[in-house]
Scaffold this active site. Structure first.
Site, short mmCIF file in Angstrom:
data_model
loop_
_atom_site.label_atom_id
_atom_site.label_comp_id
_atom_site.label_asym_id
_atom_site.label_seq_id
_atom_site.Cartn_x
_atom_site.Cartn_y
_atom_site.Cartn_z
N ASP A 39 0.83 -1.20 0.00
CA ASP A 39 0.00 0.00 0.00
C ASP A 39 0.87 1.26 0.00
OD1 ASP A 39 -2.60 1.38 0.22
OD2 ASP A 39 -1.70 2.09 2.09
N TYR A 44 4.04 9.50 -0.13
CA TYR A 44 4.92 8.90 0.87
C TYR A 44 6.40 9.13 0.53
CZ TYR A 44 0.63 6.33 2.15
OH TYR A 44 -0.66 5.98 2.50
N LYS A 73 -1.53 6.10 -4.75
CA LYS A 73 -2.56 7.11 -4.51
C LYS A 73 -2.21 8.42 -5.20
CE LYS A 73 -3.22 4.96 -0.02
NZ LYS A 73 -1.90 4.48 0.37
N HIS A 110 -6.23 10.17 -2.82
CA HIS A 110 -5.71 10.17 -1.45
C HIS A 110 -6.60 10.94 -0.47
CE1 HIS A 110 -1.52 9.50 0.50
NE2 HIS A 110 -2.48 9.34 1.38
#
Ligand code: A2P
Length: 334
Positions: A39, A44, A73, A110
């Site tokens: 994920d 990130y 995302k 997101h």
């Protein structure tokens, strides 16, 4: 309207907060010990390393591409912004290049929020040093037009499945009304015994929208976690006697009785609820331990007792009311 027949593994490796220099090794350990879902997200800031590690695993035959479910995302910087519709496709192109993949298994929006700025570095980042929002950030509540662009990605075969994150019932209903045959297959939200979100969960179940649970262990390493109590809203003080989820007495008691760790009890709770649980770890033994937690079935009595912990406590403050200034948002709590 249709619900999704998508089958997700009960546990996936959460990649949020896994730092460059750590995330690649975590992925290799996870795939080798049996994880089949990663994920990730552009936000990130580790997708290149994720891509390198995944490429190594595919090359070495640890997994075949068809056996690993890769999630990314679309961040707020790349929603449709006014008349600029090119941003979502550009974001996906970068993500696919970073991940070194020709398609994603699942692409999620997101947040239901769009930023004007595509490069947050140009304004000095999302937050100031003290963690408060950068006042230079311009944001709006937007997801319908962005969803329209995401549907195009699916038609082009660049993503197999589509979903959203951090949507409440009202937002899901709006997309369902607008796109009755193409509404999200997945909603990824914060879910754990302190934040069980029963109304949202029941709505998603009713409509065949799969739930993915982030911060299932209480996000101890989160910037906005319980170690950060002084925000003045009262929402950041840990509930249940000031106990972070992993140190909760009831969780510990159930763990000891079943010879599990507290983290495994939390994973088992999530799996029993039918969520795809996404614990983050960069520690090899904890990565393995968390996956093993999915094999344990908590009984109804334990589930009932854990239910009593629900207190609507959110570790991930994200874009909550009063935190970021998003004037047109009907702020979400679910
Ligand atoms: P680490 O990466 O060093 O293992 P969440 O999934 O709720 O975001 O929680 C992630 C946090 O929980 C990280 O600090 C992670 O640290 C820690 N963690 C992950 N697995 C375990 C475990 N089995 N026991 C204790 N802490 C864990």
């Amino acid at each position: 309207m249709r619900g999704s027949s998508l089958q997700l593994p009960p546990v996936g490796l959460g990649l949020w907060k896994s730092r460059p220099g750590e995330v690649g090794e975590a992925i290799k350990v996870a795939l080798a010990c049996g994880y089949r879902l990663l994920d990730g997200a552009a936000a990130y800031s580790n997708e290149k390393e994720v891509g390198d590690a995944l490429a190594d695993c595919l090359r070495d035959g640890v997994v075949a591409r068809g056996e690993v479910f890769v999630v990314s995302k679309l961040f707020n910087t790349h929603h449709v912004w006014h008349d600029d519709r090119s941003r979502p496709a550009a974001a996906l192109a970068t993500t696919l290049a970073d991940l070194r993949l020709s398609y994603l298994d699942l692409y999620l929006m997101h947040w239901p929020v769009a930023f004007e700025q595509t490069e947050l570095a140009s304004i000095g980042g999302l937050r100031l040093k003290d963690g408060t929002p950068n006042p230079k950030l311009v944001m709006e509540f937007e997801y319908v037009e962005t969803w329209r662009e995401m549907l195009q990605m699916k038609r082009q075969g660049k993503v197999r499945h589509l979903g959203v994150c951090n949507f409440n019932v009202e937002m899901l209903e709006k997309l369902m009304a607008e796109f009755p045959d193409d509404f999200p297959e997945v909603n990824q939200v914060e879910l754990h015994p302190y934040l069980a979100q029963p109304e949202l969960v029941s709505f998603c179940r009713q409509h065949g929208i799969k739930l993915m649970a982030y911060s299932p262990l209480g996000s101890a390493d989160s910037y906005s976690g319980a170690s950060f109590p002084a925000r003045g809203t009262g929402r950041f003080a840990c509930p249940h006697g000031g106990s972070p989820l992993l140190q909760n007495e009831l969780v510990a008691e159930i763990a000891a009785r079943h010879k599990l760790t507290p983290a495994q009890v939390l994973v088992a709770w999530s799996v029993k609820e039918g969520f795809c649980c996404l614990p983050k770890s960069v520690n090899p033994s904890r990565i393995a331990q968390n996956l093993a937690g999915a094999s344990f079935s908590l009984d109804e009595k334990d589930m009932e007792r854990l239910k009593a912990l629900d207190c609507d406590f959110r570790y991930g403050i994200g874009y909550q009311p009063g935190f970021f200034d998003c004037p047109n948002a009907p702020w979400f709590t679910g």
